[in-house]
Scaffold this motif. Structure first.
Motif, PDB file in Angstrom:
ATOM      1  N   ARG A 153      45.561   9.551 -20.117  1.00 39.79           N
ATOM      2  CA  ARG A 153      46.545   8.482 -20.236  1.00 39.79           C
ATOM      3  C   ARG A 153      46.747   8.142 -21.706  1.00 39.79           C
ATOM      4  O   ARG A 153      45.793   8.159 -22.481  1.00 39.79           O
ATOM      5  CB  ARG A 153      46.092   7.252 -19.446  1.00 39.79           C
ATOM      6  N   THR A 154      47.966   7.812 -22.077  1.00 44.30           N
ATOM      7  CA  THR A 154      48.288   7.561 -23.486  1.00 44.30           C
ATOM      8  C   THR A 154      48.832   6.154 -23.672  1.00 44.30           C
ATOM      9  O   THR A 154      49.528   5.610 -22.814  1.00 44.30           O
ATOM     10  CB  THR A 154      49.330   8.568 -24.003  1.00 44.30           C
ATOM     11  N   VAL A 155      48.493   5.582 -24.823  1.00 42.51           N
ATOM     12  CA  VAL A 155      48.925   4.235 -25.193  1.00 42.51           C
ATOM     13  C   VAL A 155      49.422   4.274 -26.626  1.00 42.51           C
ATOM     14  O   VAL A 155      48.768   4.858 -27.504  1.00 42.51           O
ATOM     15  CB  VAL A 155      47.774   3.220 -25.079  1.00 42.51           C
ATOM     16  N   VAL A 156      50.561   3.655 -26.892  1.00 44.12           N
ATOM     17  CA  VAL A 156      51.095   3.545 -28.248  1.00 44.12           C
ATOM     18  C   VAL A 156      51.097   2.079 -28.653  1.00 44.12           C
ATOM     19  O   VAL A 156      51.596   1.221 -27.914  1.00 44.12           O
ATOM     20  CB  VAL A 156      52.524   4.124 -28.336  1.00 44.12           C
ATOM     21  N   THR A 157      50.530   1.791 -29.813  1.00 44.97           N
ATOM     22  CA  THR A 157      50.530   0.421 -30.335  1.00 44.97           C
ATOM     23  C   THR A 157      51.918   0.062 -30.837  1.00 44.97           C
ATOM     24  O   THR A 157      52.569   0.865 -31.512  1.00 44.97           O
ATOM     25  CB  THR A 157      49.521   0.285 -31.484  1.00 44.97           C
ATOM     26  N   ALA A 158      52.363  -1.156 -30.518  1.00 48.19           N
ATOM     27  CA  ALA A 158      53.686  -1.623 -30.946  1.00 48.19           C
ATOM     28  C   ALA A 158      53.610  -3.082 -31.344  1.00 48.19           C
ATOM     29  O   ALA A 158      52.836  -3.854 -30.774  1.00 48.19           O
ATOM     30  CB  ALA A 158      54.715  -1.432 -29.832  1.00 48.19           C
ATOM     31  N   THR A 159      54.430  -3.440 -32.317  1.00 46.53           N
ATOM     32  CA  THR A 159      54.475  -4.830 -32.785  1.00 46.53           C
ATOM     33  C   THR A 159      55.866  -5.435 -32.641  1.00 46.53           C
ATOM     34  O   THR A 159      56.108  -6.539 -33.126  1.00 46.53           O
ATOM     35  CB  THR A 159      54.039  -4.911 -34.262  1.00 46.53           C
ATOM     36  N   SER A 160      56.777  -4.704 -31.989  1.00 44.22           N
ATOM     37  CA  SER A 160      58.153  -5.183 -31.826  1.00 44.22           C
ATOM     38  C   SER A 160      58.787  -4.533 -30.606  1.00 44.22           C
ATOM     39  O   SER A 160      58.270  -3.545 -30.067  1.00 44.22           O
ATOM     40  CB  SER A 160      58.990  -4.849 -33.071  1.00 44.22           C
ATOM     41  N   VAL A 161      59.923  -5.066 -30.198  1.00 47.73           N
ATOM     42  CA  VAL A 161      60.661  -4.484 -29.080  1.00 47.73           C
ATOM     43  C   VAL A 161      61.095  -3.061 -29.423  1.00 47.73           C
ATOM     44  O   VAL A 161      60.989  -2.144 -28.594  1.00 47.73           O
ATOM     45  CB  VAL A 161      61.880  -5.354 -28.730  1.00 47.73           C
ATOM     46  N   ALA A 162      61.594  -2.845 -30.638  1.00 43.26           N
ATOM     47  CA  ALA A 162      62.063  -1.518 -31.033  1.00 43.26           C
ATOM     48  C   ALA A 162      60.944  -0.487 -30.963  1.00 43.26           C
ATOM     49  O   ALA A 162      61.151   0.642 -30.502  1.00 43.26           O
ATOM     50  CB  ALA A 162      62.654  -1.573 -32.442  1.00 43.26           C
ATOM     51  N   GLU A 163      59.748  -0.851 -31.406  1.00 44.58           N
ATOM     52  CA  GLU A 163      58.626   0.084 -31.357  1.00 44.58           C
ATOM     53  C   GLU A 163      58.208   0.362 -29.919  1.00 44.58           C
ATOM     54  O   GLU A 163      57.851   1.499 -29.571  1.00 44.58           O
ATOM     55  CB  GLU A 163      57.456  -0.474 -32.167  1.00 44.58           C
ATOM     56  N   ALA A 164      58.251  -0.658 -29.054  1.00 41.74           N
ATOM     57  CA  ALA A 164      57.912  -0.453 -27.645  1.00 41.74           C
ATOM     58  C   ALA A 164      58.927   0.463 -26.972  1.00 41.74           C
ATOM     59  O   ALA A 164      58.571   1.333 -26.164  1.00 41.74           O
ATOM     60  CB  ALA A 164      57.847  -1.799 -26.929  1.00 41.74           C
ATOM     61  N   ARG A 165      60.186   0.286 -27.301  1.00 42.71           N
ATOM     62  CA  ARG A 165      61.215   1.175 -26.744  1.00 42.71           C
ATOM     63  C   ARG A 165      61.000   2.613 -27.196  1.00 42.71           C
ATOM     64  O   ARG A 165      61.173   3.564 -26.421  1.00 42.71           O
ATOM     65  CB  ARG A 165      62.598   0.685 -27.172  1.00 42.71           C
ATOM     66  N   ALA A 166      60.648   2.796 -28.459  1.00 39.69           N
ATOM     67  CA  ALA A 166      60.398   4.139 -28.971  1.00 39.69           C
ATOM     68  C   ALA A 166      59.251   4.797 -28.212  1.00 39.69           C
ATOM     69  O   ALA A 166      59.292   5.996 -27.908  1.00 39.69           O
ATOM     70  CB  ALA A 166      60.088   4.085 -30.465  1.00 39.69           C
ATOM     71  N   ALA A 167      58.210   4.015 -27.894  1.00 46.04           N
ATOM     72  CA  ALA A 167      57.074   4.548 -27.141  1.00 46.04           C
ATOM     73  C   ALA A 167      57.502   4.977 -25.746  1.00 46.04           C
ATOM     74  O   ALA A 167      57.090   6.029 -25.240  1.00 46.04           O
ATOM     75  CB  ALA A 167      55.969   3.499 -27.066  1.00 46.04           C
ATOM     76  N   GLN A 168      58.326   4.170 -25.114  1.00 45.34           N
ATOM     77  CA  GLN A 168      58.801   4.515 -23.775  1.00 45.34           C
ATOM     78  C   GLN A 168      59.660   5.771 -23.794  1.00 45.34           C
ATOM     79  O   GLN A 168      59.506   6.663 -22.948  1.00 45.34           O
ATOM     80  CB  GLN A 168      59.600   3.346 -23.197  1.00 45.34           C
ATOM     81  N   GLU A 169      60.550   5.854 -24.769  1.00 44.91           N
ATOM     82  CA  GLU A 169      61.433   7.019 -24.857  1.00 44.91           C
ATOM     83  C   GLU A 169      60.660   8.308 -25.139  1.00 44.91           C
ATOM     84  O   GLU A 169      61.037   9.393 -24.685  1.00 44.91           O
ATOM     85  CB  GLU A 169      62.484   6.787 -25.948  1.00 44.91           C
ATOM     86  N   ALA A 170      59.549   8.187 -25.861  1.00 45.01           N
ATOM     87  CA  ALA A 170      58.746   9.371 -26.179  1.00 45.01           C
ATOM     88  C   ALA A 170      57.902   9.827 -24.997  1.00 45.01           C
ATOM     89  O   ALA A 170      57.467  10.982 -24.964  1.00 45.01           O
ATOM     90  CB  ALA A 170      57.851   9.087 -27.379  1.00 45.01           C
TER      91      ALA A 170
END
Length: 360
Positions: A153-170
């Protein structure tokens, strides 16, 4: 890119209690701590940042000898080579007296900026662990997809909505939302030299609300959490688990320096601040002499400033002087409890249960 169901973080599959021990690079997140947290029903994490691939592999082996429970490994993303060499040279000159003061040399800054990322990936592909998280950026989709195929399972750290969206898209399996209250480095995907440390950043509860409306991935909440009641709050806000770093830093199993542990509740250190003074990237630590004197002048140059100050920080620790150490700490540091890690997990779980019962 779609996220396969096998790669999505489902808390009940990995932990009994929704408590994750944050990966703290620099020594705190050692195998003993990770194993103790996992054994107690939380999810322990190793921090591969600053370690060689061989050292990371050995720590994974140690955790497996200590526990059969799931655990995670955190990787730092490679950093762009955009730091201004002239700014680094100016900061080196500024720190010359500090080096003399502690009888040491300032570090060289011409090394690589990728933290041996590809080599560490290769090891984790060959010998998969239950979870891998990423800080300082979002990995390529093919990296996340390969881990999903391996059952990691993978987790990406995010500090903003834009970064969270990038994690989802990836194709990440989950997002770890880091509020501005968090200790240590802010896991921003990009460090803009034009930003003053502390000028940006969103509080954790607001960040959860914003991201929950923007992405479909499970959310892990991180930043200033020290009590079970706070965990109840972030779960009620939409997170599936809470990640705590400072709370575990003072446990006996933690590999943090004793001076660092004592500083968490030392009345001498009254507040925290975001600074580039020690590493060149915004990071929250206890305000000490070094941070006050050099923070305003530190360039946005990570990991070069980290490399520059490494020997200085080590010499200060050897001299017993916390005033030139990087005392990373979240805003809730005064609530730290010197409990064994397993007992702390159980205490947090009991507090969480009590908070939920009070609300109902």
């Amino acid at each position: 890119m779609s996220t396969s169901s096998s790669s999505v973080f489902e808390p009940t599959a990995l932990l009994t209690h929704p408590v994750i021990q944050a990966p703290m690079a620099g020594g705190a997140s050692c195998p003993g701590l990770a194993a103790a947290v996992s054994e107690a029903g939380g999810l322990g994490f190793l921090a591969a940042g600053y370690k060689t691939p061989e050292a990371m592999y050995e720590e994974v082996r140690q955790v497996r000898r200590l526990t059969g429970r799931p655990f995670g490994v955190n990787l730092f993303m490679p950093q762009p080579g955009t730091a201004d060499p002239a700014a680094i040279d100016v900061y080196r000159e500024r720190l010359a007296d500090e080096a003399t003061r502690y009888g040491t040399q300032l570090g060289e800054t011409g090394g690589t900026t990728d933290d041996a990322y590809e080599a560490k990936l290769a090891i984790l592909y060959d010998d998969p662990v239950p979870m891998v998280s990423f800080t300082f950026g979002c990995p390529a989709g093919e990296v996340l997809e390969r881990f999903a195929r391996l059952g990691t399972r993978t987790v990406v750290t995010a500090t903003s909505v834009a970064e969270a969206r990038a994690a989802q898209e990836a194709g990440a399996g989950a997002v770890c939302l880091q509020g501005v209250e968090a200790g240590g480095h802010q896991g921003t995907h990009r460090d803009d030299p034009r930003d003053e440390p502390g000028s940006a950043g969103v509080g954790l509860l607001t960040l959860i609300a914003q991201v929950r409306e923007a992405v479909r991935l499970p959310l892990i909440a991180s930043g200033g959490l020290m009590r079970g009641g706070q965990i109840a709050a972030v779960l009620a806000a939409g997170a599936v688990a809470a990640q705590l770093g400072t709370a575990f830093l003072v446990t006996p199993e933690s590999g943090a320096h004793p001076l660092h542990k004592r500083a968490m509740t030392d009345p001498l250190f009254t507040r925290t601040e975001l600074t580039r003074a020690f590493s060149g990237r915004p990071a929250r630590g206890l305000v000490n002499r070094f941070l006050r004197e050099h923070g305003p002048y530190a360039p946005a140059a990570y990991p070069q400033v980290h490399q520059l100050t490494a020997g200085l920080r080590r010499a200060a620790a050897e001299a017993g002087d916390p005033q030139a150490m990087a005392l990373w700490a979240g805003q809730g540091h005064r609530l730290a409890r010197e409990l064994p890690a397993g007992e702390l997990v159980e205490t947090l779980a009991a507090e969480l249960t009590a908070a939920r019962e009070a609300l109902s």
